[in-house]
Design a protein around this motif. Structure first.
Motif, PDB file in Angstrom:
ATOM      1  N   ASN A 287       0.916  -1.505   0.534  1.00  0.00           N
ATOM      2  CA  ASN A 287       0.058  -0.022  -0.359  1.00  0.00           C
ATOM      3  C   ASN A 287       1.038   1.447   0.092  1.00  0.00           C
ATOM      4  O   ASN A 287       1.196   1.493   1.094  1.00  0.00           O
ATOM      5  N   ILE A 288       0.713   1.757  -1.227  1.00  0.00           N
ATOM      6  CA  ILE A 288       1.335   3.219  -0.988  1.00  0.00           C
ATOM      7  C   ILE A 288       0.280   4.230  -0.568  1.00  0.00           C
ATOM      8  O   ILE A 288       0.340   4.732  -1.503  1.00  0.00           O
ATOM      9  N   VAL A 289       1.370   5.218   0.168  1.00  0.00           N
ATOM     10  CA  VAL A 289       0.633   6.192   0.285  1.00  0.00           C
ATOM     11  C   VAL A 289       1.248   7.901   0.424  1.00  0.00           C
ATOM     12  O   VAL A 289       2.611   7.693  -0.029  1.00  0.00           O
ATOM     13  N   GLY A 290       0.598   9.212   0.417  1.00  0.00           N
ATOM     14  CA  GLY A 290       1.306   9.938   0.250  1.00  0.00           C
ATOM     15  C   GLY A 290       1.580  10.868   1.129  1.00  0.00           C
ATOM     16  O   GLY A 290       1.096  11.287   2.194  1.00  0.00           O
ATOM     17  N   VAL A 291       2.835  11.876   1.041  1.00  0.00           N
ATOM     18  CA  VAL A 291       2.558  12.666   2.295  1.00  0.00           C
ATOM     19  C   VAL A 291       2.937  13.585   1.094  1.00  0.00           C
ATOM     20  O   VAL A 291       4.238  14.118   0.496  1.00  0.00           O
ATOM     21  N   CYS A 292       2.916  15.086   1.875  1.00  0.00           N
ATOM     22  CA  CYS A 292       3.436  16.523   1.122  1.00  0.00           C
ATOM     23  C   CYS A 292       3.027  16.525   0.071  1.00  0.00           C
ATOM     24  O   CYS A 292       2.323  15.850  -0.512  1.00  0.00           O
ATOM     25  N   ILE A 304      -2.966   8.154  -5.965  1.00  0.00           N
ATOM     26  CA  ILE A 304      -2.671   7.177  -4.564  1.00  0.00           C
ATOM     27  C   ILE A 304      -3.628   8.146  -3.264  1.00  0.00           C
ATOM     28  O   ILE A 304      -3.591   9.366  -2.981  1.00  0.00           O
ATOM     29  N   PRO A 305      -3.272   6.979  -1.612  1.00  0.00           N
ATOM     30  CA  PRO A 305      -4.066   8.142  -1.453  1.00  0.00           C
ATOM     31  C   PRO A 305      -2.833   9.000  -0.383  1.00  0.00           C
ATOM     32  O   PRO A 305      -1.670   8.508  -0.758  1.00  0.00           O
ATOM     33  N   MET A 306      -3.639  10.205   0.021  1.00  0.00           N
ATOM     34  CA  MET A 306      -2.670  10.634   0.567  1.00  0.00           C
ATOM     35  C   MET A 306      -2.363  10.855   2.405  1.00  0.00           C
ATOM     36  O   MET A 306      -3.964  10.457   2.978  1.00  0.00           O
ATOM     37  N   ALA A 307      -1.608   9.921   3.147  1.00  0.00           N
ATOM     38  CA  ALA A 307      -1.588   9.654   4.807  1.00  0.00           C
ATOM     39  C   ALA A 307      -1.718  11.277   5.438  1.00  0.00           C
ATOM     40  O   ALA A 307      -2.239  11.751   5.965  1.00  0.00           O
ATOM     41  N   SER A 308      -0.892  12.133   4.231  1.00  0.00           N
ATOM     42  CA  SER A 308      -0.139  13.771   5.717  1.00  0.00           C
ATOM     43  C   SER A 308      -0.310  14.786   4.767  1.00  0.00           C
ATOM     44  O   SER A 308       1.350  14.539   3.937  1.00  0.00           O
ATOM     45  N   ASN A 309      -0.378  15.392   5.279  1.00  0.00           N
ATOM     46  CA  ASN A 309       0.522  17.594   5.116  1.00  0.00           C
ATOM     47  C   ASN A 309       1.946  17.173   6.045  1.00  0.00           C
ATOM     48  O   ASN A 309       1.830  16.344   6.814  1.00  0.00           O
ATOM     49  N   ALA A 442      -2.566  27.515  -0.942  1.00  0.00           N
ATOM     50  CA  ALA A 442      -1.915  26.678  -1.217  1.00  0.00           C
ATOM     51  C   ALA A 442      -0.873  27.112   0.093  1.00  0.00           C
ATOM     52  O   ALA A 442      -1.269  28.029   1.655  1.00  0.00           O
ATOM     53  N   GLY A 443       0.497  26.837   0.286  1.00  0.00           N
ATOM     54  CA  GLY A 443       1.260  27.151   1.436  1.00  0.00           C
ATOM     55  C   GLY A 443       1.076  25.448   2.207  1.00  0.00           C
ATOM     56  O   GLY A 443       0.501  24.506   2.164  1.00  0.00           O
ATOM     57  N   GLY A 473      -0.183  22.117  -2.943  1.00  0.00           N
ATOM     58  CA  GLY A 473       0.684  21.933  -1.329  1.00  0.00           C
ATOM     59  C   GLY A 473      -0.726  20.906  -0.420  1.00  0.00           C
ATOM     60  O   GLY A 473      -1.023  20.470  -0.669  1.00  0.00           O
ATOM     61  N   CYS A 474       0.586  21.577   0.538  1.00  0.00           N
ATOM     62  CA  CYS A 474      -0.127  21.249   2.235  1.00  0.00           C
ATOM     63  C   CYS A 474      -1.260  21.735   2.660  1.00  0.00           C
ATOM     64  O   CYS A 474      -2.587  21.641   3.782  1.00  0.00           O
TER      65      CYS A 474
END
Ligand code: NFS
Ligand code: SF4
Length: 634
Positions: A287-292, A304-309, A442-443, A473-474
């Motif tokens: 399971n690949i998850v994304g950060v930032c 791909i699901p986003m785990a965290s900013n 943004a930001g 972005g975040c």
């Protein structure tokens, strides 16, 4: 485990305390009180006669040992921040352009052209003739012309600047001498003129800062557009966000950083290794998850699901269920190495310019990208076997999201309503007041503000007031995690007329539900997508950017890159809200220029307001003013 409900992210902060692990919030507490000189921008370390600091209360020294006063010191520090941000963003773009060059020369082993239609459109935009050329020749030339924006000697504006903004804006920037010809020399120029004893004039410094920031914008255009050629232009995609996307029975690998050159390859190799993961006991596979922002890149293009900013990146490891964090460049907390060492988690660095003590380094080059990506995934599968079940705590929180709003996908959707003039339906709805205006969020996140709080509270108020929101972005991460990027959010938060428009658009998109009220346009470099949309609208209306009822906002601003973005956004004519005062408070002159004087020069300016509801009110006020000036007040 303390006062945490429904296995929320807070549970993980409590878990860290139980395990004696310091997180960003704990380190912040220990850092308090922050240095007041630094916060005001009035300490100078530019030469070794110092460091010098100006007394903000007027009792102590009012000039450094060399005689530099607060205005000079603050302006120098600020433009150095812009230069660092520009360097970061535009080197990202340069890597992508160099990769496209290799693809064009057919020497790339790992990359290919995924969107040849976009490549042709770019060639046209760059005035590159495609007659009789194959796709590789076009790629080579597009890459060559783009790389020129980093190296041009001739005094003409960068190609990706002049081909992407409105004609009156280009003229204005040229008139001010800030329509730069070369991104890298604009960075070098800042370093050179801020050397001890060079530029002491705060206004002259700020103008150079603006030129450099316009270079940041130019680099973003290159990053976004050439990434689309290599990896595909985003189309609407359904996915999920927040720590709940980490799966208990999977080998979880987080991709973190900014450059899709790495994460795309990881996503590619995973398919062929699913079996291996299952054989190791992970019934749900890999399971690949994304950060930032790397997370944003693969979310938009691959779902791909986003785990965290940014701010909660450490928490992904605290779940005890993350086998590996693979990072490339920017916004990666060095603390990750120490935290990973308390768990079975592997931290992999992949770029020559971004190593972290304690991490394993697998350098990703074109020749070995696939091979090294496989090694990384293999080691992650190995790590899975070392998991400590007693340490696992995965929050339940996750939200459904619809992402993938590239300028192209928005235009395609609108063309279902008006195929001749696709932007017309959007323009009509802005003119008739169904959509009062557009805010681009943004930001970053900043530990000085409860994570995501300002984003969420501002957005709810703006939506209620029928303002459409774009996000990158975040900021986009904040909305994704907090259930603000799905159809339900439109029903819940959008004002009546905005809801009607989004419902109509949702129908056209075949969704049977409204579009989300916040369009996820991608990573921070994809702010260029929002500009493209705004430029297309302005051109269609025959006006300049500043006349549109469009405002940018970075309520939890943090990084040097964000300072660069805010500055060019103002340079392009946009009012820019920021939730925290940048380190300029020590110079009333510089602060005044940024929040007011700038308006007379470039139309854009900064609005500093920490309180989210107050900030939303100020933005609404600006939008209504712009509508009145355009004579569309209905
Ligand atoms: Ni932008 Fe993206 Fe996030 Fe801030 Fe960092 S990840 S490039 S800099 S923290 S928004
Ligand atoms: Fe002090 Fe001037 Fe040196 Fe800065 S450049 S440290 S103000 S002497």
């Amino acid at each position: 485990m303390g006062n945490c409900h429904n296995l929320s992210n807070q549970c993980l902060i409590n878990k860290a305390e139980d395990e004696n692990i310091d997180l960003v919030w704990h380190r912040y507490e220990k850092m308090l009180p922050l240095c007041g000189f630094g916060e005001k921008g009035i300490c100078c370390r530019i030469c070794m006669k110092g460091p010098c600091r100006i007394d903000p209360f007027g009792n102590g020294p009012q000039e450094g040992i060399c005689g530099a006063n607060a205005d000079t010191i603050v302006a120098r520090n600020l433009v150095r921040m812009i230069a660092a941000g520009t360097a970061a963003h535009s080197s990202h773009g340069k890597e992508i352009a160099k990769t496209l060059m290799q693809v064009g020369k057919k020497t790339s082993k790992s990359y290919a052209i995924k969107d040849s239609e976009k490549l042709r459109a770019i060639a046209k935009k760059m005035n590159i003739s495609i007659e009789g050329k194959d796709i590789y020749q076009i790629a080579e030339q597009v890459a060559y012309e783009s790389l020129k924006d980093y190296s041009r000697i001739e005094e003409e504006p960068c190609t990706w600047l002049s081909n992407s903004i409105t004609p009156p804006r280009l003229e204005k920037l040229e008139g001010l001498g800030v329509a730069l010809n070369n991104i890298e020399s604009s960075v070098a120029d800042i370093m050179s003129r801020t050397h001890l004893g060079t530029d002491a004039d705060p206004i002259n410094l700020l103008l150079a800062g603006m030129r450099c920031a316009i270079g940041d914008y130019t680099g973003m255009q290159i990053s976004t557009n050439l990434s689309d050629v290599l990896f595909g232009t985003p189309e609407p995609v359904i996915s999920e966000a927040n720590l709940g996307v980490i799966k208990k029975d999977a080998v979880n690998i987080a991709v973190h950083g900014h450059n899709p050159l790495l994460s795309e390859i990881i996503v590619d190799v995973v398919d062929e290794m699913q079996q291996e993961a299952r054989a190791a006991g992970a019934t749900a596979g890999i399971n690949i998850v994304g950060v930032c922002c790397t997370g944003n890149e693969v979310l938009l293009r691959r779902g791909i699901p986003m785990a965290s900013n940014y701010l909660s990146q450490e928490l992904t490891i605290l779940t005890g269920a993350l086998e590996a964090m693979v990072v490339d460049v920017q916004c990666i907390m060095p603390s990750l190495a120490k935290i990973a060492s308390c768990y079975h988690t592997k931290l992999f660095t992949t770029m020559p310019e971004a190593k972290i003590p304690g991490a394993d380094h697998f350098e990703l080059h074109d020749e070995n990208a696939v091979e090294n990506a496989r090694k990384i995934v293999k080691q992650s599968i190995e790590a899975y076997k070392r998991r400590d079940p007693n340490k696992i705590l995965i929050p339940e929180e996750k939200s459904q999201i619809i992402a993938g709003f590239s300028t192209e996908s928005i235009t395609n959707l609108l063309s279902k309503i008006d195929s001749e003039k696709p932007l017309r339906p959007l323009i009509d709805n802005i003119v008739n007041g169904n959509i009062r205006g557009v805010v681009l969020f943004a930001g970053c996140n900043n530990v000085k503000i409860t994570q995501d709080y300002n984003f969420v509270h501002m957005a709810k108020k703006l939506l209620e007031n029928n303002i459409l929101i774009l996000a990158t972005g975040c900021g986009a991460g904040a909305f994704a995690k907090n259930s603000l990027m799905n159809s339900e959010a439109t029903n819940k938060y959008a004002g009546e007329s905005l809801k009607a428009v989004l419902t109509m658009l949702g129908k056209e998109a075949g969704l049977d539900a409204p579009l989300p009220p916040i369009f996820h346009m991608g990573s921070c470099v994809d702010n260029s997508r929002a500009v493209d949309l705004a430029v297309n609208l302005a051109n269609e209306l025959n006006i300049d950017l500043y006349q549109l009822p469009v405002v940018a906002s970075a309520p939890e601003v943090m990084s040097e890159k964000a300072i660069a973005i805010g500055t060019w956004a103002a340079g392009l004519g946009m009012p820019v809200h920021i939730g925290l005062m940048p380190p300029v408070g020590g110079s009333p002159l510089v602060a005044e220029v940024l929040t007011s004087g700038l308006k007379d020069i470039v139309d854009g300016y900064f609005i500093v307001e920490k309180d989210p509801l107050e900030a939303a009110s100020k933005i609404i006020h600006v939008i209504e003013e712009k509508r009145a000036a355009l004579n569309v007040t209905s």
